[in-house]
Every structure is written in structure tokens, then in C-alpha cells.
Design a protein around this motif. Structure first.
Motif, mmCIF file in Angstrom:
data_model
loop_
_atom_site.group_PDB
_atom_site.id
_atom_site.type_symbol
_atom_site.label_atom_id
_atom_site.label_comp_id
_atom_site.label_asym_id
_atom_site.label_seq_id
_atom_site.Cartn_x
_atom_site.Cartn_y
_atom_site.Cartn_z
ATOM 1 N N ASN A 242 0.806 -1.227 0.000
ATOM 2 C CA ASN A 242 0.000 0.000 0.000
ATOM 3 C C ASN A 242 0.836 1.272 0.000
ATOM 4 O O ASN A 242 0.573 2.200 0.764
ATOM 5 C CB ASN A 242 -0.942 -0.019 1.217
ATOM 6 C CG ASN A 242 -2.031 1.040 1.117
ATOM 7 O OD1 ASN A 242 -2.491 1.377 0.022
ATOM 8 N ND2 ASN A 242 -2.421 1.577 2.263
ATOM 9 N N GLN B 83 0.804 -2.055 -10.518
ATOM 10 C CA GLN B 83 0.186 -0.801 -10.055
ATOM 11 C C GLN B 83 -0.091 0.151 -11.218
ATOM 12 O O GLN B 83 -0.969 1.003 -11.128
ATOM 13 C CB GLN B 83 1.082 -0.109 -9.012
ATOM 14 C CG GLN B 83 2.329 0.584 -9.560
ATOM 15 C CD GLN B 83 3.464 -0.357 -9.912
ATOM 16 O OE1 GLN B 83 3.388 -1.564 -9.642
ATOM 17 N NE2 GLN B 83 4.504 0.193 -10.531
ATOM 18 N N TYR C 117 -6.835 2.303 -8.513
ATOM 19 C CA TYR C 117 -7.225 1.394 -7.427
ATOM 20 C C TYR C 117 -7.691 2.190 -6.216
ATOM 21 O O TYR C 117 -6.963 2.293 -5.216
ATOM 22 C CB TYR C 117 -6.053 0.472 -7.066
ATOM 23 C CG TYR C 117 -5.659 -0.476 -8.161
ATOM 24 C CD1 TYR C 117 -6.522 -1.507 -8.551
ATOM 25 C CD2 TYR C 117 -4.439 -0.356 -8.830
ATOM 26 C CE1 TYR C 117 -6.181 -2.382 -9.570
ATOM 27 C CE2 TYR C 117 -4.096 -1.236 -9.850
ATOM 28 C CZ TYR C 117 -4.964 -2.248 -10.216
ATOM 29 O OH TYR C 117 -4.623 -3.120 -11.231
ATOM 30 N N PRO C 118 -8.875 2.760 -6.305
ATOM 31 C CA PRO C 118 -9.364 3.632 -5.218
ATOM 32 C C PRO C 118 -9.418 2.926 -3.855
ATOM 33 O O PRO C 118 -9.234 3.570 -2.824
ATOM 34 C CB PRO C 118 -10.761 4.053 -5.676
ATOM 35 C CG PRO C 118 -11.100 3.214 -6.848
ATOM 36 C CD PRO C 118 -9.832 2.717 -7.427
ATOM 37 N N GLU C 119 -9.632 1.617 -3.872
ATOM 38 C CA GLU C 119 -9.651 0.868 -2.598
ATOM 39 C C GLU C 119 -8.277 0.261 -2.320
ATOM 40 O O GLU C 119 -8.142 -0.580 -1.423
ATOM 41 C CB GLU C 119 -10.706 -0.242 -2.648
ATOM 42 C CG GLU C 119 -12.080 0.197 -3.133
ATOM 43 C CD GLU C 119 -12.635 1.329 -2.296
ATOM 44 O OE1 GLU C 119 -12.455 1.289 -1.057
ATOM 45 O OE2 GLU C 119 -13.211 2.272 -2.879
ATOM 46 N N GLY C 120 -7.296 0.691 -3.083
ATOM 47 C CA GLY C 120 -5.967 0.095 -2.951
ATOM 48 C C GLY C 120 -5.906 -1.210 -3.738
ATOM 49 O O GLY C 120 -6.940 -1.803 -4.072
ATOM 50 N N GLU D 211 1.022 8.007 -5.367
ATOM 51 C CA GLU D 211 0.737 8.366 -6.758
ATOM 52 C C GLU D 211 -0.756 8.490 -7.049
ATOM 53 O O GLU D 211 -1.499 7.526 -6.914
ATOM 54 C CB GLU D 211 1.373 7.312 -7.684
ATOM 55 C CG GLU D 211 2.882 7.184 -7.490
ATOM 56 C CD GLU D 211 3.428 5.867 -8.016
ATOM 57 O OE1 GLU D 211 3.035 5.467 -9.141
ATOM 58 O OE2 GLU D 211 4.229 5.230 -7.304
ATOM 59 N N GLU D 212 -1.130 9.678 -7.485
ATOM 60 C CA GLU D 212 -2.524 9.967 -7.810
ATOM 61 C C GLU D 212 -3.072 8.970 -8.833
ATOM 62 O O GLU D 212 -4.179 8.461 -8.689
ATOM 63 C CB GLU D 212 -2.640 11.394 -8.369
ATOM 64 C CG GLU D 212 -4.052 11.812 -8.733
ATOM 65 C CD GLU D 212 -5.035 11.651 -7.573
ATOM 66 O OE1 GLU D 212 -4.680 12.024 -6.434
ATOM 67 O OE2 GLU D 212 -6.131 11.097 -7.792
ATOM 68 N N ARG E 42 -3.842 5.715 -7.297
ATOM 69 C CA ARG E 42 -5.019 5.853 -6.426
ATOM 70 C C ARG E 42 -6.293 5.864 -7.268
ATOM 71 O O ARG E 42 -7.308 5.255 -6.926
ATOM 72 C CB ARG E 42 -4.914 7.122 -5.594
ATOM 73 C CG ARG E 42 -5.844 7.172 -4.417
ATOM 74 C CD ARG E 42 -5.330 8.099 -3.313
ATOM 75 N NE ARG E 42 -4.925 9.391 -3.871
ATOM 76 C CZ ARG E 42 -3.679 9.875 -3.797
ATOM 77 N NH1 ARG E 42 -2.716 9.186 -3.223
ATOM 78 N NH2 ARG E 42 -3.387 11.036 -4.325
ATOM 79 N N GLU F 117 -0.208 3.532 -3.865
ATOM 80 C CA GLU F 117 -1.536 4.142 -3.778
ATOM 81 C C GLU F 117 -1.496 5.459 -3.013
ATOM 82 O O GLU F 117 -2.279 6.379 -3.274
ATOM 83 C CB GLU F 117 -2.527 3.199 -3.089
ATOM 84 C CG GLU F 117 -2.793 1.900 -3.835
ATOM 85 C CD GLU F 117 -1.827 0.792 -3.432
ATOM 86 O OE1 GLU F 117 -0.647 1.075 -3.110
ATOM 87 O OE2 GLU F 117 -2.273 -0.363 -3.437
ATOM 88 N N GLN F 118 -0.593 5.546 -2.047
ATOM 89 C CA GLN F 118 -0.535 6.775 -1.247
ATOM 90 C C GLN F 118 0.324 7.843 -1.904
ATOM 91 O O GLN F 118 0.092 9.030 -1.742
ATOM 92 C CB GLN F 118 -0.004 6.434 0.152
ATOM 93 C CG GLN F 118 -0.955 5.515 0.919
ATOM 94 C CD GLN F 118 -0.406 5.130 2.279
ATOM 95 O OE1 GLN F 118 0.084 5.979 3.034
ATOM 96 N NE2 GLN F 118 -0.472 3.842 2.583
#
Lengths: 257, 257, 257, 257
Positions: B16, B206, B29-32, B22-23, B26, B19-20
Motif C-alpha cells: 500500500n 500498479q 485502485y481507489p480501494e488500494g 501516486e494519484e 489511487r 496508492e498513497q
């Protein structure tokens, strides 16, 4: 196979602890277990090998980058002092094995840091040291490691090693042993890891004169010859992550690594 | 196979980090990535699984002894922060896998500490992230992990992973992929280590929406089901060294461990 | 694994020759060896199996296309009359195994036409019928075929089978036996061929009451369950040569098979 | 490995049918496919081999007991006339392979009686002859069969062979190919059967000049060297059923076979 003319450079490693602590072991192996293993390799591969030894108490356990870089095959015996082997040296040996150096692991070396690191499992087994007779049966009579020994090899007295032996399935199962107590054990196993060949052979112990047994010495010598890298493999670059693929980009342009 | 009625307890692990940071990730994968992987498992194994997630930033990375003891199958995704995973946690996961917990390693998890520890090799490979089309071919149409997916699975855009993939020979080679650039890769491999089953599946990254691909989600769910230990294996004692052999001493007297 | 609810259709095949020729064998196996094998499968898989038997003297040896098409798992016992089995029937059984039907080969079935045809080797071994005690050791405690039996299984009296057993390396080596005489044998081996699973299990003989041994019956039942094809595999088209490749012609035009 | 000084006696077998029927094939292979294969072996193993050829139309297809008994390695190419090969000759070749003779099976030889007999499966695959580019990737850079060739080997025009290739899992997977159409294929596989080594290599076809490709010729020569039995294995008795066990009777009395 064109490289059998060349000399195989062998380093015989031994923790050399029991020999210093115990009179009985010293009497059994006056030159140390490493001395007996080295002698067995030399007598079976006359003119084909250049054998040196290394032990735990030496600086870097006698396994410096220079020594490993000039070693084709490393044999490993340890038992009482596995935890005394420096992690840095274990990583160095692993790197050389993955790069093509052959490794022969003997008996209680099943619990060495280097074998457990290369296997990824506990490498645990059953054991009992009560003078069992061990019979070592050949499953692959055509295998070079089984060349010139009877099936079974009869070892009058030996420590019992029994299944479950917690290892990955070997690439080849060459020998299986039975013991007086009725137990069985995968006593001769080959593995490939990276560019390197590994052979595990279980007979041999500080408490029994097994490394003086001519058939056991023959198998160890056969294993040394079999795990030795081909001339063409000896200078292979260590495997490493490759920054680009080989062939072409999706758009067809060349992008050789 | 009598245990399919029971619920498989799955822990989906993700570092995780992308996701934090890189926009774009995110947004993809909005839910990671863990959220997408968990959703894919749940939609394919409705009523058969109890799925939770764990991530790097949690205490002990969310992989405490309690969590692992109540996990049948762990899935692993990591990439940017492999070295941030504590060695103590890696050893704990390894112990549980060898004791019977299933493990599914995804994509860049090939370079995770846990996978490299279990394999004993560098796990290096070739790679190139240039929107290659990946075709995932089934070599074993009867294998439970290949159930219900076409051959090939067509992934329009994906990172290329190419051979040489430095792993031990897999116990089963279920999928092999080709890429637009012409490269090939062993993209679906099974391994047994100790009492545990491991499945490595390479599709997924990712930078591409691969974990939203229905066939990729189906394979991951199949792999979860396949590596899940049988009821009878779930409570097996961890393998360990056994102080005596099973059967009898050389003199015939009983000596059960 | 979702298909364990369904009934596994088992056909137990036996040449049924010793039972008719020899009073002692008839006394040992009043329902025939097939009767004892069938009873052991039924008692261990109550409600999960539908078991029928077939023997050599029946038309087409009881193995017509119809019978095989409605069989999930075939078990095979033969010894005195391997050469009496029609090649046409052997080819039929092979085709069904490659198409997904499970096969469990017992004891002297190692020399049956069907096993030799599927292995491609002589399947020869060493043997001696002198009331040896056999110990059957489990190498893979997590394997479904080893579920619920002790390690070792103790068989007080049995024919000795010894290495070299001339088979291809098994996909999994689940059991290894030792005998009073000191010999060892790979007594439990799995193979995959085509879409089918094969398990060879050596304990059992017409001259010993081994098929009444509860642990031996348990292993045979476990093997039946384990080689049974998944629901999804039961109707797979038989593998065959495919006239065109899947994906596209070199010019990019579609050419699905 | 001590036997590399000796000459390897190679018999190159070819059905030699296309060359006689088709002008284009004759033009491509004026000496026949066997001529091209033999020349490639000789140029790569100068002074190490004694190569002769044999073809279908000869008495016993040129594979008499005498010829096979004096052959270390047999290479096999067939396509249009597999069914013309006498079963008696197939059994003879199988017996010699199981006894230690090496076998190299080329391209469409995947469907030969001898390969199917040794594999026990259909050996079916997908195919399409539309001038695909084949890339042959090395998975085992340390393997003697991969020595001295680039990865990938680039074959500008070739018949596509694609998975599923219905063979038992190979002992070693050395090469995997991709094709312009996107398909993949296990193009270089090793198998051990009895005392013999078998290598299957798929590149090569009557409709393309692949046997003139220097890298393909190099691999075939490497394979010949690799499957050649060791001196110690050449005179091994053919494996056969052994009337008694080796070691001792249950009562401890000697009973050597």
C-alpha cells in the motif's frame, strides 16, 4: 562435458569443532573430518582435482570472496556450530552457488544455514544415533553420482536419519536408505538453484568412521565431479535483474538490454 | 477435499505505498490494490471465503501471530518497499507457510523477502513497462487454478516480465505468457514447501488496471482455493526436528518419539 | 474442490484369476480381490462413491466404452494374466485416462499393459515373497492420499518389492516402504498424464490379506478421492491435434480454432 | 564425464519421404533432412562423433539390432509416414533407450510412434504453418544443451507449434518459444526413461530451411552430446525383473540375486 580435462578446484569446508573437543572424534579423524573428506576426493579423482580445506575458526571461516571466486565445488560439513557461521559468509556462498559454483552438502550439514537458505524449508528430519546398519540403495543406476558403487552400499554402523525430511522435492532422487530400525531416508538428492548444482548426501557422522568407507568416499567424489560447473558456465555473470526486456519495444523499436 | 464446505480465511496483504504516493495509482485502485484483489476473491468465492486485508504501515504489518494463526491463505503484493518488511515478520510468515498456510504471491511480489526466502534463489527476471499485450496460456487445462478461464487470457496492456526467471523448477507449470515484444515468462507456478502450498501468478501491476480483469481475478480466486490447506492439514504441528526415530532401536526395543 | 458433494463413480477392476485357481486365495478373498478393494473404498467413502466391479472374463473385460464413459475412477489389479488383456481395451482405458478419468494402480498392476503403456518404461522391480514385514512411510504428511493413516503403516506380512523400480520420476513421491530384508521401494507415487491423475500404491497381494488392512484400505480410498476429476474436468474434450493456432495469423487476421 | 574423449556413435534417422515427393523440399534439403542434421552435428562436434544415417525405406528402417547396439545416440525425424514404422522396430528402439541409448526427437517427431510410446500420452499440440517468426528462449542458461547459443534464438520463418503440448512434465524445461501469432511452446524438454536420456527439440520443418540455421544445429549437437550415455552406462544390463530381492531373507539368510 568438454571440460573434464581441466582441474576441478575443490574447497572442503568443515566446522572442525568435534575434532577439537572430543578425543574419540580426533582418534577417528586424526586429520579432521575435512582431512578424511579431502583424502577421499583426491584418491578417487587423481589428477582431476585441486583440493584445499577451510574451517570455521579461520578469518571469514576461510571462505573469502577470493577463495570462493577460485572454487568450482564447495563441500560442507557442520553440526555443533551452525549458528557460529556468519550470515555475511552464508550470503556470499549462496551468491556463488547461484552463479554456478557446485555445492556438496554432507550429513548434518542438512541443518546448516547455507543449506536451509538455499532450500527455503526447515530441513528437519528424524534421527537416532544407536549404531544402526544403513543400506544406501541406488534408484538411478545411470546417474553419474552412483557410478562405481554397489546397490546397496552397506554401512555397518551409522546414525539413523529418517523421514519426514523437510526439503523441497529434489530434482533427482538418486539414493534412498533404510536403517536397522526400519526407517527410510532420501539419502542422495540433487537440486539446481540459479546456475549452480547442489548434491546432498547423508551418510557420514563424527561418531562413526563413515568417511573412511570406500563407497561413501566414491560417492562424494562422484558428486564433486557432477556438481562442477561446465567451463562455459564458470564465468557466467551472476544472474541479476535486467533493466529492460530483450527483444523490442511494443512499438517495434530495438531495446536490447 | 472434504473441507470445501468450511470457510477459507483469507488475508490479503499489500504494501500500500504506490496508492498513497501516486494519484494515478489511487485513481486506478481507489480501494488500494488490496481492495481490488480482495473484491476479486470475494466475487468468485461467494460464501466460501472470509477475506480481510493487512498492509505494511500497520503494527507488525498487520501480520501478527494471531492473524497468521487464523489465516488459511495469505496473498502477497509488494513492490516499492520490500526492504521495509521486518525480517521477524518474514520468518513468522515462512513458519506458517511451512506449517500449512497457503500463500499466493502476486506480480512484483517475486522480489519480496518472503518469496525469495521460500525459494532460496534471487527470483530475478527481465522486465519492461511499455504497455505490452500479455497472453496467458494454460499448459494444464485440468488444473484447478486454470478452471473457468480462456486460454489465452488476453491482457491488453501490462508490464512485460521475461525469462530468465531465477526460481527453482516449479512443482507444476500451469501458465506461460507471451508478450508483444516476443518475450516469454512462466506466469503461473506452483510450489510445495513443508506442509504449505504456494502459487505464484505474475499478471498485475500498479501501473495497469489488471486486478480489475475478470479472468485475472478468477485465477487469483482459484489459486486461493487451491492453496488452502485441507481441514486435516490445518492443525498439523509445525515440522520440527524429532529427537528419536520412530520405530525401534537397533536392539529391537521400542523407542517411539 | 467444489465437486466433493457429487458421487464419485468408481469401477474396481480385477483379473480375478488367482481366486478361481487357488483355494488359499479364495479363502483369503472370498469376494475376490475386487470385492475386498471395493468394500474398503465403500467403507471409507460412505455416501461419496458409487462402486461397481469388472473382471477379465467379462465381455471386453467389463470395460466397454459405456462403462468407461461413466467412470470417474478406475482401480486396477492384475498379476497372472496381464497378457490376456486385449490391446483394444488397453487403448480405450488409456484414452479415458488422458481425457480425465482417474486411475489407481495396485501392487502387481505395475506390470499391467495399461500402466506400462502410460509410463513408457518396463516398470520392472525386485521382488521376493517371503513374509517380509513392510513399513510404509509418509514423505508428504500434508498430501490428501496420506490423510488419516499412521507413518509408518505396519504390514506384518507382505511380498517384498524393491528398487530399482523402472518408472519415470513420479510427480509426487508420497510413500516409501522398507522391508525386513532391508530393501526400499517407492510404494506411493502420483503421475499426471493428459488430463488424468494416476496413483500407484504397491501394498497388496493375492498371497497376503493386505486388502483387509484398514490403513491400506484408507489409502486406496484416499487415492480414489484424489484422482477423481473435478466436475469441471469431467467433460473436457479429449485432447487432440488442433488444426490451427489460436490467436492470429502472421498477417494479423483472426484464425481461431 | 570421463568419457568425452571417446567417440559418440550417432545414428541420424529420417523417414525421408517429403524429400522424394516434393521438389521444394528436395531443393531445400538436397542431402535430405538427415543429411542436414548429420552435417550440423559433425560441424559442431568435430572429432567427437561418428555419424551415420538411416531411413524408413531401408530393411528394418536401417535400425537393426546390430545398428542400435552400436549406437550411442539416435536422432529421429518423421512426419508423413509415422504409421509406416514397424511396431517391432519401435519396440527395439524403446528397449535400447531404456537400456541407456540417448534419443533426440526433432520437430514433428513429437507424433512418432517411438516418442508417443516413451511418453505414454497423445503428444498432441497446436500448429499452423504460416511463416511465423519463432523466438527460442533459454530458461536454463547453465544447461549443457543451451551452451553457446543466444537467447532468444531468432528463426525468421517457421511452423508454429503451440500449447497444450500433451506430454508428461519434462524433467527439465530448457527452452520455451514464442511465435509471431502470440503462441508459446515448450520447445526444449529433457526426459529420463530407464537408463536413457531423451531430448525433444521442436524447431525444424521440411517446409523451412531451419536445419541450416547455425544455432539450431548447435543445439542439436549439444543435445547429442548431452544424451550420450556415460562410458560406465553404455554396457549396463537392460533393466529387467529380478527374481529375488538383494539383501537377505526375512530369516536373515543370504539370498543375493
Amino acid at each position: 562435458m568438454t571440460d573434464t580435462a581441466r582441474t576441478i578446484r575443490v574447497t572442503v569446508w568443515n566446522e572442525n569443532v568435534h575434532e577439537q573437543r572430543e578425543e574419540a572424534v580426533r582418534a577417528r579423524y586424526p586429520e579432521g573430518i575435512h582431512g578424511a573428506v579431502a583424502a577421499g576426493i583426491e584418491e578417487n579423482l587423481k589428477g582431476q582435482v585441486d583440493v584445499r580445506t577451510a574451517t570455521l575458526e579461520q578469518p571469514e571461516h576461510g571462505l573469502t570472496e577470493e577463495v570462493l571466486a577460485s572454487t568450482d565445488v564447495l563441500t560442507w560439513w557442520g553440526h555443533a556450530a551452525h549458528d557460529k557461521v556468519a550470515d555475511e559468509v552464508v550470503e556470499r556462498v549462496q551468491r556463488h552457488v547461484l552463479g554456478g559454483m557446485g555445492l556438496v552438502v554432507l550429513h548434518s550439514g542438512h541443518f546448516s544455514k547455507i543449506f536451509r537458505t538455499l532450500m527455503g524449508t526447515t530441513c528437519s528430519l528424524r534421527w537416532r544415533s544407536e549404531h544402526d546398519r544403513e543400506l544406501v540403495w541406488t534408484l538411478k543406476p545411470h546417474h553419474p553420482v552412483a557410478e562405481g558403487v554397489p546397490s546397496p552400499i552397506v554401512i555397518p554402523e551409522q546414525e539413523m536419519y529418517g523421514e519426514v525430511f523437510d526439503i523441497p522435492d529434489p530434482d533427482e532422487l538418486v539414493f534412498v536408505s533404510s536403517f536397522s530400525g526400519g526407517e527410510v531416508f532420501r539419502s542422495g538428492c540433487s537440486f539446481h538453484r540459479g546456475n549452480g548444482r547442489i548434491f546432498y548426501f547423508s551418510p557420514g557422522d563424527q561418531a562413526y568412521p563413515v568417511y573412511h568407507h570406500p563407497d561413501v568416499r566414491k560417492v562424494i567424489a562422484n558428486a564433486v565431479r557432477w556438481v562442477a560447473p561446465a567451463e562455459s558456465a564458470r564465468d557466467l555473470p551472476r544472474l541479476q535483474n535486467c533493466p529492460t526486456g530483450w527483444y523490442e519495444n511494443a512499438d517495434g523499436s530495438e531495446a536490447r538490454a
